[in-house]
Scaffold this motif. Structure first.
Motif, PDB file in Angstrom:
ATOM      1  N   LEU A  24     -33.971  -4.559 -17.015  1.00 35.38           N
ATOM      2  CA  LEU A  24     -33.681  -3.397 -16.177  1.00 35.38           C
ATOM      3  C   LEU A  24     -33.243  -3.832 -14.781  1.00 35.38           C
ATOM      4  O   LEU A  24     -32.307  -3.271 -14.196  1.00 35.38           O
ATOM      5  N   GLU A  25     -33.920  -4.837 -14.248  1.00 35.06           N
ATOM      6  CA  GLU A  25     -33.586  -5.337 -12.912  1.00 35.06           C
ATOM      7  C   GLU A  25     -32.170  -5.910 -12.887  1.00 35.06           C
ATOM      8  O   GLU A  25     -31.385  -5.641 -11.978  1.00 35.06           O
ATOM      9  N   LYS A  26     -31.831  -6.706 -13.923  1.00 34.13           N
ATOM     10  CA  LYS A  26     -30.499  -7.311 -13.982  1.00 34.13           C
ATOM     11  C   LYS A  26     -29.425  -6.265 -14.241  1.00 34.13           C
ATOM     12  O   LYS A  26     -28.293  -6.374 -13.761  1.00 34.13           O
ATOM     13  N   LEU A  27     -29.772  -5.258 -15.010  1.00 31.02           N
ATOM     14  CA  LEU A  27     -28.838  -4.163 -15.279  1.00 31.02           C
ATOM     15  C   LEU A  27     -28.476  -3.465 -13.973  1.00 31.02           C
ATOM     16  O   LEU A  27     -27.303  -3.213 -13.684  1.00 31.02           O
ATOM     17  N   ASP A  28     -29.498  -3.159 -13.185  1.00 28.61           N
ATOM     18  CA  ASP A  28     -29.273  -2.493 -11.900  1.00 28.61           C
ATOM     19  C   ASP A  28     -28.481  -3.388 -10.954  1.00 28.61           C
ATOM     20  O   ASP A  28     -27.588  -2.936 -10.241  1.00 28.61           O
ATOM     21  N   GLU A  29     -28.791  -4.671 -10.986  1.00 26.61           N
ATOM     22  CA  GLU A  29     -28.086  -5.630 -10.139  1.00 26.61           C
ATOM     23  C   GLU A  29     -26.614  -5.705 -10.533  1.00 26.61           C
ATOM     24  O   GLU A  29     -25.723  -5.778  -9.676  1.00 26.61           O
ATOM     25  N   GLY A  30     -26.342  -5.672 -11.848  1.00 31.53           N
ATOM     26  CA  GLY A  30     -24.962  -5.730 -12.330  1.00 31.53           C
ATOM     27  C   GLY A  30     -24.145  -4.541 -11.868  1.00 31.53           C
ATOM     28  O   GLY A  30     -22.960  -4.667 -11.543  1.00 31.53           O
ATOM     29  N   VAL A  31     -24.769  -3.377 -11.834  1.00 33.01           N
ATOM     30  CA  VAL A  31     -24.089  -2.172 -11.351  1.00 33.01           C
ATOM     31  C   VAL A  31     -23.705  -2.345  -9.891  1.00 33.01           C
ATOM     32  O   VAL A  31     -22.593  -2.005  -9.468  1.00 33.01           O
ATOM     33  N   LYS A  32     -24.621  -2.886  -9.090  1.00 33.07           N
ATOM     34  CA  LYS A  32     -24.351  -3.065  -7.660  1.00 33.07           C
ATOM     35  C   LYS A  32     -23.255  -4.108  -7.442  1.00 33.07           C
ATOM     36  O   LYS A  32     -22.396  -3.955  -6.568  1.00 33.07           O
ATOM     37  N   VAL A  33     -23.285  -5.174  -8.240  1.00 32.75           N
ATOM     38  CA  VAL A  33     -22.268  -6.223  -8.098  1.00 32.75           C
ATOM     39  C   VAL A  33     -20.882  -5.684  -8.421  1.00 32.75           C
ATOM     40  O   VAL A  33     -19.892  -5.975  -7.732  1.00 32.75           O
ATOM     41  N   ALA A  34     -20.798  -4.871  -9.482  1.00 29.66           N
ATOM     42  CA  ALA A  34     -19.498  -4.344  -9.916  1.00 29.66           C
ATOM     43  C   ALA A  34     -19.056  -3.130  -9.111  1.00 29.66           C
ATOM     44  O   ALA A  34     -17.933  -2.646  -9.294  1.00 29.66           O
ATOM     45  N   ALA A  35     -19.921  -2.641  -8.223  1.00 32.85           N
ATOM     46  CA  ALA A  35     -19.675  -1.353  -7.581  1.00 32.85           C
ATOM     47  C   ALA A  35     -18.531  -1.376  -6.584  1.00 32.85           C
ATOM     48  O   ALA A  35     -17.700  -0.477  -6.551  1.00 32.85           O
ATOM     49  N   GLY A  36     -18.474  -2.391  -5.748  1.00 38.05           N
ATOM     50  CA  GLY A  36     -17.514  -2.347  -4.660  1.00 38.05           C
ATOM     51  C   GLY A  36     -16.358  -3.309  -4.861  1.00 38.05           C
ATOM     52  O   GLY A  36     -16.183  -3.911  -5.914  1.00 38.05           O
TER      53      GLY A  36
END
Length: 515
Positions: A216-228
């Motif tokens: 879950l932590e890595k999933l959330d991190e991946g969203v933030k990395v791909a966000a901008g």
């Protein structure tokens, strides 16, 4: 009379002074475009282009505001990167149907290259023969309605765990002076994220994963990395930009960590199968491994699609609960339907879901107002494309569809387009499966999200279970209209803050929590 004429000539003279330079600039731009007719857009600054127009606002909201001034098909420049944004049903139709083939590829930005180093699944694959094979595999095998239906037992088990977790978290020991149970606020956002992750991952690998919290932590991190957009994304010609791009370094580190985590998941799955333990149903990883063993197609476990299903589903469920809390009449109507149709049952089973018509309207209205990926996944113009709403889209441009703005378009949805009103879908043949361009939360055309069937199954079961077993209210007796509905910054339109609610058990929760 002569004085009035002189005054009039004076104003004409002043107008010419101001208008002639603008006319010259316009003519120069036409000459610079060599006869091409790019979409209109906001004014640009040297080097950064149009980036300053996006400062301090969520991208989908800023793009909507710009489109209101410059038109439904708009060209903005983010540094060196030309970005065309479609913000109306007509513009979306042009991008995802009329010129679908021209915009069917995905841009390979520096960040995306880092996140997909071991190969791309169907979500980020460039348009071509390999992508067609992957898409066919997803539609016909991995995420088909038949396959999703065959995995219902796992979803029902995870829904049972969800309501058991809420019941346990919501109840405190009765006080000595009273036998009445005291309600405690529960973090609905966190519990829904866990439910969705377990349900989707269980469909993929046949069971829960041991390191779910880390996942879950890595999933959330991946969203933030791909966000901008990183410096390397918006200045691709610069050799220095990657060195100064923290996003690229985070993407590289995230890729390593996620690869290691998924290798462990696959190893756990292989060991369970070898030992004959766990669920005997064929899961999605079984299908993938079988295909790879047969040599039909070597494909990676498509984390982008799995991530998209998990994020879309969890985000939509949180917004659905928030909107129902803010609209008590809709909440009462949805709960009455669920409890009426499921009367006499101890829990929600998927076979009863087709009868829950109002619940489906609630989910539709939630998806209309809160598209989980507001700008959809980006497309890329493979070549110069002429005649897109009368404009020419340059080759190599990133193409975005603002599904969030389209879902709130007053021309399509009326003066109350910003209001939550599920009844607007009653008797209206408008759906989100790619044929109605005023409602495109999952996209349309060749690059439409292939995980709709799985996501909807998890959404409907989860929401029905919450409404069947519990009554809900805001902590501290707060009024519904006081609920914070702010969005968080990112590629997804998630709630800015977690949703905390009081849950009161109305239909007893079976004591069958699975571990």
């Amino acid at each position: 009379m002569d004085q009035e004429l002189q005054s009039s000539n004076h104003y004409i003279f002043l107008a010419l002074i101001f208008l002639l330079p603008l006319l010259v600039i316009k003519l120069r731009r036409r000459n610079n475009n060599h006869g091409k007719n790019p979409p209109p857009g906001p004014w640009r600054l040297p080097v950064i282009g149009s980036l300053h127009h996006l400062v301090g606002a969520l991208p989908h909201r800023a793009m909507r505001d710009l489109a209101r001034r410059h038109g439904p098909l708009m060209l903005v420049h983010l540094g060196e990167l030309p970005v065309v944004v479609a913000s109306s049903p007509a513009a979306a139709r042009e991008v995802m149907r009329t010129h679908d083939a021209a915009f069917a590829s995905r841009p390979r930005t520096a960040t995306i290259r880092e996140l997909t180093r071991d190969g791309v699944g169907v979500a980020f694959a460039p348009h071509g023969e390999r992508w067609r094979h992957l898409r066919k595999l997803c539609v016909a095998e991995l995420l088909s309605g038949r396959r999703v239906k065959s995995l219902r037992r796992g979803r029902e088990a995870e829904a049972a765990n969800l309501v058991a977790s809420i019941a346990a978290a919501a109840s405190a020991s009765p006080s000595p002076a009273s036998t009445k149970t005291k309600a405690v606020a529960v973090n609905v956002s966190a519990l829904l994220a866990t439910y969705v992750t377990d349900a989707v991952v269980r469909a993929v690998v046949g069971d829960r994963i041991r390191d779910r919290d880390e996942f879950l932590e890595k999933l959330d991190e991946g969203v933030k990395v791909a966000a901008g957009f990183s410096l390397a994304d918006v200045f691709p010609s610069s050799r220095l930009a990657p060195a100064f791009s923290g996003a690229a370094r985070r993407a590289r580190a995230h890729h390593r960590e996620m690869t290691k985590l998924m290798d462990c998941v696959i190893e756990e799955h292989t060991q369970r199968r070898a030992a004959g333990a766990g669920n005997e149903e064929e899961d999605l990883l079984d299908v993938l491994l079988k295909i790879q063993k047969d040599g039909t197609l070597q494909i990676p476990l498509d984390m982008a699609t799995i991530r998209a299903v998990i994020i879309t589903t969890a985000t939509t469920l949180q917004w659905a609960m928030a909107e129902l809390i803010r609209n008590p009449a809709a909440m009462r109507k949805a709960q009455a339907e669920v409890r009426r149709e499921l009367a006499g049952r101890s829990h929600v089973e998927e076979e009863a879901l087709p009868e829950l018509r109002y619940l489906k309207l609630v989910l539709k209205e939630t998806l209309r107002l809160h598209a989980a990926v507001p700008l959809l996944l980006p497309r890329e113009s493979q070549h110069e494309t002429r005649g897109v709403l009368g404009f020419d889209v340059p080759a190599g441009a990133m193409v975005l569809v603002n599904a969030w703005a389209i879902g709130r378009d007053a021309d399509s949805w009326g003066a109350d387009a910003e209001e939550f009103r599920p009844e607007r879908f009653e008797g209206v043949d408008v759906d989100f499966r790619g044929n109605d361009f005023e409602f495109v939360p999952f996209g349309a055309g060749r690059r439409m999200c292939p995980g709709i069937a799985l996501g909807l199954a998890v959404m409907e079961l989860g929401l029905a279970s919450l409404l069947f077993h519990f009554d809900w209210e805001l902590p501290g007796g707060a009024a519904p209209e006081e609920l914070d509905m702010d969005e968080g910054l990112g590629i997804t339109a998630r709630r800015k803050s977690d949703l905390w609610l009081h849950a009161t058990v109305r239909v007893p929760v079976p004591n069958t929590m699975e571990h």
